[in-house]
Design a protein around this motif. Structure first.
Motif, PDB file in Angstrom:
ATOM      1  N   ARG A 126     -43.048  37.171 -17.874  1.00 43.72           N
ATOM      2  CA  ARG A 126     -43.019  36.441 -16.608  1.00 43.72           C
ATOM      3  C   ARG A 126     -41.851  36.933 -15.752  1.00 43.72           C
ATOM      4  O   ARG A 126     -40.860  37.452 -16.274  1.00 43.72           O
ATOM      5  CB  ARG A 126     -42.880  34.947 -16.867  1.00 43.72           C
ATOM      6  N   PRO A 127     -41.956  36.758 -14.435  1.00 45.33           N
ATOM      7  CA  PRO A 127     -40.863  37.211 -13.563  1.00 45.33           C
ATOM      8  C   PRO A 127     -39.574  36.436 -13.839  1.00 45.33           C
ATOM      9  O   PRO A 127     -39.611  35.233 -14.119  1.00 45.33           O
ATOM     10  CB  PRO A 127     -41.377  36.948 -12.139  1.00 45.33           C
ATOM     11  N   LEU A 128     -38.454  37.128 -13.725  1.00 46.53           N
ATOM     12  CA  LEU A 128     -37.153  36.504 -13.970  1.00 46.53           C
ATOM     13  C   LEU A 128     -36.563  35.905 -12.701  1.00 46.53           C
ATOM     14  O   LEU A 128     -35.788  34.944 -12.784  1.00 46.53           O
ATOM     15  CB  LEU A 128     -36.176  37.528 -14.554  1.00 46.53           C
ATOM     16  N   VAL A 129     -36.880  36.467 -11.558  1.00 46.45           N
ATOM     17  CA  VAL A 129     -36.355  35.943 -10.291  1.00 46.45           C
ATOM     18  C   VAL A 129     -37.492  35.787  -9.296  1.00 46.45           C
ATOM     19  O   VAL A 129     -38.579  36.323  -9.498  1.00 46.45           O
ATOM     20  CB  VAL A 129     -35.270  36.864  -9.694  1.00 46.45           C
ATOM     21  N   ARG A 160     -30.232  42.165 -14.448  1.00 43.90           N
ATOM     22  CA  ARG A 160     -29.712  43.043 -13.400  1.00 43.90           C
ATOM     23  C   ARG A 160     -30.857  43.788 -12.716  1.00 43.90           C
ATOM     24  O   ARG A 160     -30.909  43.884 -11.485  1.00 43.90           O
ATOM     25  CB  ARG A 160     -28.720  44.044 -13.999  1.00 43.90           C
ATOM     26  N   GLN A 161     -31.768  44.311 -13.502  1.00 45.93           N
ATOM     27  CA  GLN A 161     -32.897  45.045 -12.934  1.00 45.93           C
ATOM     28  C   GLN A 161     -33.760  44.145 -12.060  1.00 45.93           C
ATOM     29  O   GLN A 161     -34.211  44.546 -10.983  1.00 45.93           O
ATOM     30  CB  GLN A 161     -33.728  45.667 -14.050  1.00 45.93           C
ATOM     31  N   ALA A 162     -33.981  42.910 -12.517  1.00 49.92           N
ATOM     32  CA  ALA A 162     -34.805  41.986 -11.747  1.00 49.92           C
ATOM     33  C   ALA A 162     -34.138  41.623 -10.423  1.00 49.92           C
ATOM     34  O   ALA A 162     -34.793  41.597  -9.367  1.00 49.92           O
ATOM     35  CB  ALA A 162     -35.073  40.725 -12.571  1.00 49.92           C
ATOM     36  N   VAL A 163     -32.841  41.366 -10.454  1.00 48.83           N
ATOM     37  CA  VAL A 163     -32.123  41.045  -9.219  1.00 48.83           C
ATOM     38  C   VAL A 163     -32.098  42.254  -8.299  1.00 48.83           C
ATOM     39  O   VAL A 163     -32.254  42.133  -7.069  1.00 48.83           O
ATOM     40  CB  VAL A 163     -30.694  40.564  -9.540  1.00 48.83           C
ATOM     41  N   ASN A 164     -31.922  43.439  -8.868  1.00 46.40           N
ATOM     42  CA  ASN A 164     -31.898  44.645  -8.051  1.00 46.40           C
ATOM     43  C   ASN A 164     -33.193  44.823  -7.262  1.00 46.40           C
ATOM     44  O   ASN A 164     -33.179  45.231  -6.098  1.00 46.40           O
ATOM     45  CB  ASN A 164     -31.668  45.874  -8.928  1.00 46.40           C
ATOM     46  N   THR A 217     -20.226  42.618 -12.808  1.00 42.65           N
ATOM     47  CA  THR A 217     -20.842  43.775 -13.461  1.00 42.65           C
ATOM     48  C   THR A 217     -22.256  43.482 -13.932  1.00 42.65           C
ATOM     49  O   THR A 217     -23.008  44.417 -14.225  1.00 42.65           O
ATOM     50  CB  THR A 217     -19.992  44.250 -14.658  1.00 42.65           C
ATOM     51  N   THR A 218     -22.639  42.203 -14.003  1.00 35.94           N
ATOM     52  CA  THR A 218     -24.038  41.893 -14.282  1.00 35.94           C
ATOM     53  C   THR A 218     -24.905  42.304 -13.104  1.00 35.94           C
ATOM     54  O   THR A 218     -26.126  42.446 -13.232  1.00 35.94           O
ATOM     55  CB  THR A 218     -24.201  40.393 -14.619  1.00 35.94           C
ATOM     56  N   LEU A 219     -24.286  42.536 -11.949  1.00 37.16           N
ATOM     57  CA  LEU A 219     -24.964  43.184 -10.822  1.00 37.16           C
ATOM     58  C   LEU A 219     -24.516  44.648 -10.818  1.00 37.16           C
ATOM     59  O   LEU A 219     -24.574  45.321 -11.813  1.00 37.16           O
ATOM     60  CB  LEU A 219     -24.639  42.449  -9.527  1.00 37.16           C
ATOM     61  N   GLN A 220     -24.059  45.140  -9.660  1.00 37.53           N
ATOM     62  CA  GLN A 220     -23.699  46.556  -9.568  1.00 37.53           C
ATOM     63  C   GLN A 220     -22.215  46.795  -9.319  1.00 37.53           C
ATOM     64  O   GLN A 220     -21.801  47.927  -9.073  1.00 37.53           O
ATOM     65  CB  GLN A 220     -24.507  47.227  -8.441  1.00 37.53           C
TER      66      GLN A 220
END
Length: 287
Positions: A284-287, A95-99, A160-163
């Motif tokens: 490593r980066p997730l997205v 979630r943090q990485a997508v945000n 909910t895995t997002l916001q």
């Protein structure tokens, strides 16, 4: 801005989201063959203009399907793997990485519609499409009896895995159907988004030899999986040959799935979840 700063402040909704994060979701096991319905699900998602233009105009080149098709496909499928099969920590960190990526996805003065990737109403629609895609995979390939109220409630993790606040998820499957029907009835797909979606369907984002070889099959699967109301809005319908190919493909797939062990049914989502966890361990980066 730190990852933690992107997360919302503590609240009842955040507490409920944490509860959803912490539960396993065994009834939402993915079926790898349902990936063939991915472009159809993209059409449904992007049919809402604010979602469509948010993707079409996005300035985040690292997530642009036409610039980095392999990476974009990996991160999208990894999100599904984390949402459906991941742990609480997997979901929190993804979630943090997508945000972080979504902070740049917002309309400007020249955009034909206003949008913001953090808009929970848009996230609700995307989650609804993803859940509907899971239901369709059960109808086409799996066991429709698995489409239960409990499985439906678990489907909230797609948002909910997002916001998306958990309270936004329609309370029952009947409420969901009402929300779905009312939303779809009000949708119109303009020429800009329609042309963009057709390029995705025909695999124009891939090298030309791949697009020429696989584009027709991708189009056949997409139209087959696409609900009739979206076919009408896109102005695409299967030819008799495409319909025969689609029906034959599904008949073979259903037989194969009866004998496949569970790890193969979950492939490639189980592999993608392992990759996400490896990326977390190695920084490593997730997205």
């Amino acid at each position: 801005m730190t990852a933690e700063a992107i997360d919302p402040p503590p609240s009842h909704a955040a507490s409920r989201r944490t509860e959803l994060d912490e539960q396993t979701v065994p009834d939402l096991d993915m079926i790898g063959l349902a990936l063939l319905g991915g472009p159809a699900n993209v059409i449904m998602q992007l049919a809402v203009p604010a979602v469509g233009y948010g993707v079409f105009e996005s300035k985040v080149d690292s997530g642009n399907l036409f610039k980095v098709p392999i990476k974009r496909t990996r991160t999208t499928l990894a999100y599904l793997a984390v949402a459906a099969m991941g742990s609480a920590e997997d979901r929190r960190r993804y979630r943090q990485a997508v945000n972080r990526a979504h902070t740049r996805v917002r309309s400007d003065a020249d955009s034909p519609v206003k949008y913001n990737a953090f808009d929970p109403k848009l996230q609700l629609w995307v989650a609804a499409c993803l859940y509907r895609g899971w239901e369709d995979s059960q109808r086409f390939f799996g066991d429709p009896s698995r489409i239960t109220e409990e499985a439906y409630r678990q489907g909230a993790v797609m948002g909910t895995t997002l916001q998306m606040a958990p309270e936004m998820w329609p309370a029952t499957r009947a409420d969901f159907q009402k929300y779905w029907t009312e939303t779809v009835e009000g949708l119109e797909i303009d020429d800009t988004i329609r042309d963009y979606l057709l390029r995705i369907v025909r695999m124009d984002f891939m090298p030309r030899p791949v697009a020429l070889a696989m584009g027709w099959f991708s189009e056949t699967m997409t139209i087959g999986f696409l609900p009739e109301e979206f076919r009408d809005k896109m102005g695409i319908h299967p030819s008799p040959m495409q319909d025969r190919v689609f029906q034959a493909h599904n008949a073979i797939a259903r037989r194969a799935l009866r004998v496949l062990p569970r790890p193969l049914k979950q492939f490639p989502f189980n592999l993608l979840l392992a990759d996400v966890r490896w990326r977390m361990r190695t920084g490593r980066p997730l997205v």
